[in-house]
Design a protein around this motif. Structure first.
Motif, PDB file in Angstrom:
ATOM      1  N   HIS A  68     -14.791 -25.197 -17.056  1.00 49.47           N
ATOM      2  CA  HIS A  68     -14.563 -24.135 -18.058  1.00 49.47           C
ATOM      3  C   HIS A  68     -13.849 -24.702 -19.189  1.00 49.47           C
ATOM      4  O   HIS A  68     -14.107 -24.483 -20.257  1.00 49.47           O
ATOM      5  CB  HIS A  68     -13.658 -23.158 -17.343  1.00 49.47           C
ATOM      6  CG  HIS A  68     -13.565 -22.057 -18.373  1.00 49.47           C
ATOM      7  ND1 HIS A  68     -14.349 -21.106 -18.556  1.00 49.47           N
ATOM      8  CD2 HIS A  68     -12.168 -21.519 -18.857  1.00 49.47           C
ATOM      9  CE1 HIS A  68     -13.766 -20.050 -19.555  1.00 49.47           C
ATOM     10  NE2 HIS A  68     -12.706 -20.462 -19.922  1.00 49.47           N
ATOM     11  N   ILE A  69     -12.616 -25.500 -19.225  1.00 51.13           N
ATOM     12  CA  ILE A  69     -11.933 -26.106 -20.032  1.00 51.13           C
ATOM     13  C   ILE A  69     -12.879 -27.173 -20.780  1.00 51.13           C
ATOM     14  O   ILE A  69     -12.756 -27.151 -22.161  1.00 51.13           O
ATOM     15  CB  ILE A  69     -10.366 -26.914 -19.464  1.00 51.13           C
ATOM     16  CG1 ILE A  69      -9.704 -25.871 -19.024  1.00 51.13           C
ATOM     17  CG2 ILE A  69     -10.374 -27.793 -20.603  1.00 51.13           C
ATOM     18  CD1 ILE A  69      -8.604 -26.381 -18.307  1.00 51.13           C
ATOM     19  N   ARG A  70     -13.644 -27.654 -20.034  1.00 51.57           N
ATOM     20  CA  ARG A  70     -14.581 -28.756 -20.867  1.00 51.57           C
ATOM     21  C   ARG A  70     -15.568 -27.906 -21.935  1.00 51.57           C
ATOM     22  O   ARG A  70     -15.600 -28.275 -22.960  1.00 51.57           O
ATOM     23  CB  ARG A  70     -15.349 -29.666 -19.908  1.00 51.57           C
ATOM     24  CG  ARG A  70     -16.264 -30.617 -20.717  1.00 51.57           C
ATOM     25  CD  ARG A  70     -16.991 -31.520 -19.555  1.00 51.57           C
ATOM     26  NE  ARG A  70     -18.028 -30.685 -18.789  1.00 51.57           N
ATOM     27  CZ  ARG A  70     -18.252 -30.609 -17.682  1.00 51.57           C
ATOM     28  NH1 ARG A  70     -17.440 -31.579 -16.773  1.00 51.57           N
ATOM     29  NH2 ARG A  70     -19.126 -29.787 -17.139  1.00 51.57           N
ATOM     30  N   GLU A  71     -16.254 -26.659 -21.279  1.00 50.38           N
ATOM     31  CA  GLU A  71     -17.094 -26.055 -22.041  1.00 50.38           C
ATOM     32  C   GLU A  71     -16.364 -25.414 -23.265  1.00 50.38           C
ATOM     33  O   GLU A  71     -16.954 -25.402 -24.321  1.00 50.38           O
ATOM     34  CB  GLU A  71     -17.767 -24.910 -21.183  1.00 50.38           C
ATOM     35  CG  GLU A  71     -18.649 -25.338 -20.256  1.00 50.38           C
ATOM     36  CD  GLU A  71     -19.075 -24.490 -19.088  1.00 50.38           C
ATOM     37  OE1 GLU A  71     -18.678 -23.519 -19.091  1.00 50.38           O
ATOM     38  OE2 GLU A  71     -20.056 -24.793 -18.388  1.00 50.38           O
ATOM     39  N   LYS A  72     -15.144 -24.670 -23.095  1.00 52.69           N
ATOM     40  CA  LYS A  72     -14.467 -24.107 -24.120  1.00 52.69           C
ATOM     41  C   LYS A  72     -13.945 -25.154 -25.204  1.00 52.69           C
ATOM     42  O   LYS A  72     -13.951 -24.854 -26.323  1.00 52.69           O
ATOM     43  CB  LYS A  72     -13.230 -23.195 -23.543  1.00 52.69           C
ATOM     44  CG  LYS A  72     -13.777 -21.906 -22.810  1.00 52.69           C
ATOM     45  CD  LYS A  72     -14.146 -21.066 -23.788  1.00 52.69           C
ATOM     46  CE  LYS A  72     -14.561 -20.056 -22.778  1.00 52.69           C
ATOM     47  NZ  LYS A  72     -15.590 -19.132 -23.721  1.00 52.69           N
ATOM     48  N   GLY A  73     -13.642 -26.317 -24.691  1.00 52.50           N
ATOM     49  CA  GLY A  73     -13.259 -27.305 -25.582  1.00 52.50           C
ATOM     50  C   GLY A  73     -14.333 -27.873 -26.623  1.00 52.50           C
ATOM     51  O   GLY A  73     -14.603 -27.978 -27.620  1.00 52.50           O
ATOM     52  N   ALA A  74     -15.557 -27.729 -25.992  1.00 48.51           N
ATOM     53  CA  ALA A  74     -16.862 -28.114 -26.817  1.00 48.51           C
ATOM     54  C   ALA A  74     -17.039 -27.054 -27.786  1.00 48.51           C
ATOM     55  O   ALA A  74     -17.432 -27.374 -29.159  1.00 48.51           O
ATOM     56  CB  ALA A  74     -18.235 -28.137 -25.919  1.00 48.51           C
ATOM     57  N   GLU A  75     -16.933 -25.763 -27.104  1.00 45.91           N
ATOM     58  CA  GLU A  75     -17.019 -24.633 -28.239  1.00 45.91           C
ATOM     59  C   GLU A  75     -16.213 -24.710 -29.405  1.00 45.91           C
ATOM     60  O   GLU A  75     -16.561 -24.485 -30.583  1.00 45.91           O
ATOM     61  CB  GLU A  75     -17.160 -23.227 -27.322  1.00 45.91           C
ATOM     62  CG  GLU A  75     -18.057 -23.017 -26.659  1.00 45.91           C
ATOM     63  CD  GLU A  75     -17.893 -21.575 -25.823  1.00 45.91           C
ATOM     64  OE1 GLU A  75     -17.049 -21.021 -26.097  1.00 45.91           O
ATOM     65  OE2 GLU A  75     -18.505 -21.461 -24.658  1.00 45.91           O
TER      66      GLU A  75
END
Length: 96
Positions: free
Chosen positions: A61-68
């Protein structure tokens, strides 16, 4: 490593680290499948395994939000730079 109360094994830090490296770039469903395959039939404490899966889900989740956020930040910078260049005085124009 075994827990004293239940006699079940726990995922020790080295195992978690090794599994974490294997699942680091995987989607959650594939990561869970890999974890389940690893612990299958090895008498691991289900609560410890579920806790590790939660940690993996949080990391994904953190990785996906970081990309966003990175994409959003890029769009903001693009808009600011574009606006800056649009508002530069044109050659030959006089400022009032």
């Amino acid at each position: 490593m075994e827990q004293q109360e239940s006699g079940q094994r726990i995922l020790d830090p080295i195992e978690r680290a090794k599994l974490g490296l294997k699942v680091f770039n995987l989607p959650y469903s594939e990561a869970v499948e890999l974890i389940d395959d690893y612990v299958d039939g090895r008498n691991y404490d289900p609560a410890g395994v579920d806790f590790f899966k939660d940690q993996v889900a949080t990391q994904i989740h953190i990785r996906e939000k970081g990309a966003e956020f990175l994409v959003t930040g890029g769009q903001i910078v693009k808009l600011v730079v574009s606006s800056f260049f649009k508002n530069l005085p044109k050659p030959g124009e006089r400022e009032a």
